[in-house]
Design a protein around this motif. Structure first.
Motif, PDB file in Angstrom:
ATOM      1  N   GLU A  58       0.835  -1.198   0.000  1.00 38.47           N
ATOM      2  CA  GLU A  58       0.000   0.000   0.000  1.00 38.47           C
ATOM      3  C   GLU A  58       0.868   1.245   0.000  1.00 38.47           C
ATOM      4  N   LYS A  59       0.296   2.318  -0.516  1.00 38.75           N
ATOM      5  CA  LYS A  59       0.966   3.594  -0.419  1.00 38.75           C
ATOM      6  C   LYS A  59      -0.078   4.662  -0.175  1.00 38.75           C
ATOM      7  N   LEU A  60       0.343   5.755   0.384  1.00 42.12           N
ATOM      8  CA  LEU A  60      -0.567   6.854   0.657  1.00 42.12           C
ATOM      9  C   LEU A  60      -0.865   7.623  -0.616  1.00 42.12           C
ATOM     10  N   ASP A  61      -2.093   8.012  -0.770  1.00 46.32           N
ATOM     11  CA  ASP A  61      -2.467   8.882  -1.877  1.00 46.32           C
ATOM     12  C   ASP A  61      -2.072  10.317  -1.554  1.00 46.32           C
ATOM     13  N   HIS A  62      -1.860  11.080  -2.572  1.00 43.31           N
ATOM     14  CA  HIS A  62      -1.641  12.520  -2.490  1.00 43.31           C
ATOM     15  C   HIS A  62      -0.265  12.940  -1.970  1.00 43.31           C
ATOM     16  N   LEU A  63       0.678  12.019  -1.854  1.00 44.83           N
ATOM     17  CA  LEU A  63       2.017  12.417  -1.405  1.00 44.83           C
ATOM     18  C   LEU A  63       2.729  13.264  -2.456  1.00 44.83           C
ATOM     19  N   GLU A  64       2.266  13.168  -3.692  1.00 44.03           N
ATOM     20  CA  GLU A  64       2.873  13.968  -4.755  1.00 44.03           C
ATOM     21  C   GLU A  64       2.212  15.341  -4.881  1.00 44.03           C
ATOM     22  N   ASP A  65       1.131  15.577  -4.130  1.00 45.79           N
ATOM     23  CA  ASP A  65       0.479  16.887  -4.155  1.00 45.79           C
ATOM     24  C   ASP A  65       1.460  17.963  -3.706  1.00 45.79           C
ATOM     25  N   LEU A  66       1.168  19.193  -4.085  1.00 40.67           N
ATOM     26  CA  LEU A  66       2.058  20.304  -3.750  1.00 40.67           C
ATOM     27  C   LEU A  66       1.448  21.190  -2.668  1.00 40.67           C
ATOM     28  N   VAL A  67       2.342  21.677  -1.803  1.00 39.71           N
ATOM     29  CA  VAL A  67       1.964  22.618  -0.752  1.00 39.71           C
ATOM     30  C   VAL A  67       2.926  23.807  -0.801  1.00 39.71           C
ATOM     31  N   ARG A  68       2.645  24.802  -0.043  1.00 46.68           N
ATOM     32  CA  ARG A  68       3.439  26.034  -0.047  1.00 46.68           C
ATOM     33  C   ARG A  68       4.883  25.785   0.378  1.00 46.68           C
ATOM     34  N   ALA A  69       5.803  26.513  -0.236  1.00 43.47           N
ATOM     35  CA  ALA A  69       7.218  26.429   0.145  1.00 43.47           C
ATOM     36  C   ALA A  69       7.706  27.760   0.719  1.00 43.47           C
ATOM     37  N   ASP A  70       6.833  28.769   0.739  1.00 47.77           N
ATOM     38  CA  ASP A  70       7.212  30.049   1.345  1.00 47.77           C
ATOM     39  C   ASP A  70       6.816  30.023   2.822  1.00 47.77           C
ATOM     40  N   GLY A  71       7.170  31.038   3.563  1.00 48.71           N
ATOM     41  CA  GLY A  71       6.820  31.077   4.974  1.00 48.71           C
ATOM     42  C   GLY A  71       7.526  29.981   5.752  1.00 48.71           C
ATOM     43  N   SER A  72       6.886  29.512   6.810  1.00 49.89           N
ATOM     44  CA  SER A  72       7.437  28.464   7.673  1.00 49.89           C
ATOM     45  C   SER A  72       6.355  27.434   7.962  1.00 49.89           C
ATOM     46  N   TRP A  73       6.787  26.217   8.219  1.00 53.84           N
ATOM     47  CA  TRP A  73       5.878  25.138   8.594  1.00 53.84           C
ATOM     48  C   TRP A  73       6.158  24.724  10.036  1.00 53.84           C
ATOM     49  N   VAL A  74       5.112  24.372  10.756  1.00 51.94           N
ATOM     50  CA  VAL A  74       5.209  23.923  12.145  1.00 51.94           C
ATOM     51  C   VAL A  74       4.692  22.490  12.219  1.00 51.94           C
ATOM     52  N   TYR A  75       5.472  21.611  12.858  1.00 50.92           N
ATOM     53  CA  TYR A  75       5.057  20.239  13.122  1.00 50.92           C
ATOM     54  C   TYR A  75       4.518  20.193  14.548  1.00 50.92           C
ATOM     55  N   TYR A  76       3.375  19.527  14.730  1.00 51.63           N
ATOM     56  CA  TYR A  76       2.798  19.337  16.051  1.00 51.63           C
ATOM     57  C   TYR A  76       2.248  17.922  16.110  1.00 51.63           C
ATOM     58  N   GLY A  77       2.755  17.136  17.025  1.00 45.99           N
ATOM     59  CA  GLY A  77       2.290  15.770  17.168  1.00 45.99           C
ATOM     60  C   GLY A  77       2.001  15.424  18.611  1.00 45.99           C
ATOM     61  N   VAL A  78       0.988  14.610  18.817  1.00 47.60           N
ATOM     62  CA  VAL A  78       0.652  14.116  20.152  1.00 47.60           C
ATOM     63  C   VAL A  78       0.693  12.588  20.068  1.00 47.60           C
ATOM     64  N   PRO A  79       1.852  11.999  20.395  1.00 46.82           N
ATOM     65  CA  PRO A  79       2.001  10.546  20.244  1.00 46.82           C
ATOM     66  C   PRO A  79       0.932   9.728  20.968  1.00 46.82           C
ATOM     67  N   ALA A  80       0.537  10.137  22.165  1.00 42.28           N
ATOM     68  CA  ALA A  80      -0.454   9.376  22.929  1.00 42.28           C
ATOM     69  C   ALA A  80      -1.824   9.374  22.253  1.00 42.28           C
ATOM     70  N   GLU A  81      -2.089  10.379  21.423  1.00 44.57           N
ATOM     71  CA  GLU A  81      -3.377  10.473  20.746  1.00 44.57           C
ATOM     72  C   GLU A  81      -3.289  10.064  19.272  1.00 44.57           C
ATOM     73  N   ASN A  82      -2.107   9.631  18.840  1.00 44.04           N
ATOM     74  CA  ASN A  82      -1.890   9.082  17.495  1.00 44.04           C
ATOM     75  C   ASN A  82      -2.281  10.030  16.363  1.00 44.04           C
ATOM     76  N   PHE A  83      -1.842  11.282  16.463  1.00 43.99           N
ATOM     77  CA  PHE A  83      -2.051  12.193  15.352  1.00 43.99           C
ATOM     78  C   PHE A  83      -0.907  13.196  15.289  1.00 43.99           C
ATOM     79  N   PHE A  84      -0.746  13.778  14.122  1.00 41.88           N
ATOM     80  CA  PHE A  84       0.145  14.918  13.977  1.00 41.88           C
ATOM     81  C   PHE A  84      -0.424  15.832  12.913  1.00 41.88           C
ATOM     82  N   LEU A  85       0.007  17.073  12.966  1.00 49.68           N
ATOM     83  CA  LEU A  85      -0.334  17.996  11.910  1.00 49.68           C
ATOM     84  C   LEU A  85       0.873  18.853  11.594  1.00 49.68           C
TER      85      LEU A  85
END
Length: 123
Positions: A58-85
Motif C-alpha cells: 500500500e501507499k498513501l495517496d496525495h504524497l505527490e500533491d504540492l503545498v506552499r514552500a514560502d513562509g514556515s511550517w510547524v510540526y505538532y504531534g501528540v504521540p499518545a493520541e496518534n495524530f500529527f499535523l
C-alpha cells in the motif's frame, strides 16, 4: 512549491531532533511514514492519523500533491493520541510563537520544520 512527501520527511526529521531521539533517525522517519492510516492535505495544512499503518504494497495517496514552500511550517504531534499535523505560518516569527504556545500543552512534540533538511535512507 513542495511535494507533500518531501515536507513530511523534513517535518519528521525536525521532530526527531526536537524529541527524545530514543531510536535512530532513519528508523524514526520510516516508521513515521509507515504508521499513517489516513491523511488530509490542504495547501496550508496536513493532518494525519496514525495507527496500524500501511500494509505491504500500500501507499498513501496525495504524497505527490504540492503545498506552499514560502513562509514556515510547524510540526505538532501528540504521540499518545496518534495524530500529527503540519501547518503553514506566514513567517518564522509566527512559527516560533506557535511552537512556544503548543509546547505548553504538555505531552506533545512541536517544532519549526527545517526546510533545508535532507534525507535519504541509510545516510
Amino acid at each position: 512549491m513542495l511535494e507533500v512527501r518531501e515536507l513530511l520527511i523534513k517535518a519528521f526529521a525536525s521532530a526527531w531532533r526536537a524529541g527524545n531521539q530514543k531510536i535512530d533517525r532513519d528508523t524514526y522517519i520510516n516508521s513515521s511514514i509507515n504508521v499513517i492510516n489516513s491523511i488530509q492535505i490542504q495547501p496550508e495544512m496536513i493532518y494525519a492519523e496514525e495507527g496500524q499503518g500501511l500494509v505491504d504494497g500500500e501507499k498513501l495517496d496525495h504524497l505527490e500533491d504540492l503545498v506552499r514552500a514560502d513562509g514556515s511550517w510547524v510540526y505538532y504531534g501528540v504521540p499518545a493520541e496518534n495524530f500529527f499535523l503540519v501547518t503553514w505560518m506566514p513567517d518564522a516569527q509566527a512559527a516560533r510563537e506557535k511552537v512556544a504556545a503548543l509546547q505548553q500543552e504538555g505531552d506533545s512534540i512541536a517544532c519549526v520544520v527545517d526546510l533545508a533538511e535532507e534525507w535519504r535512507p541509510g545516510k
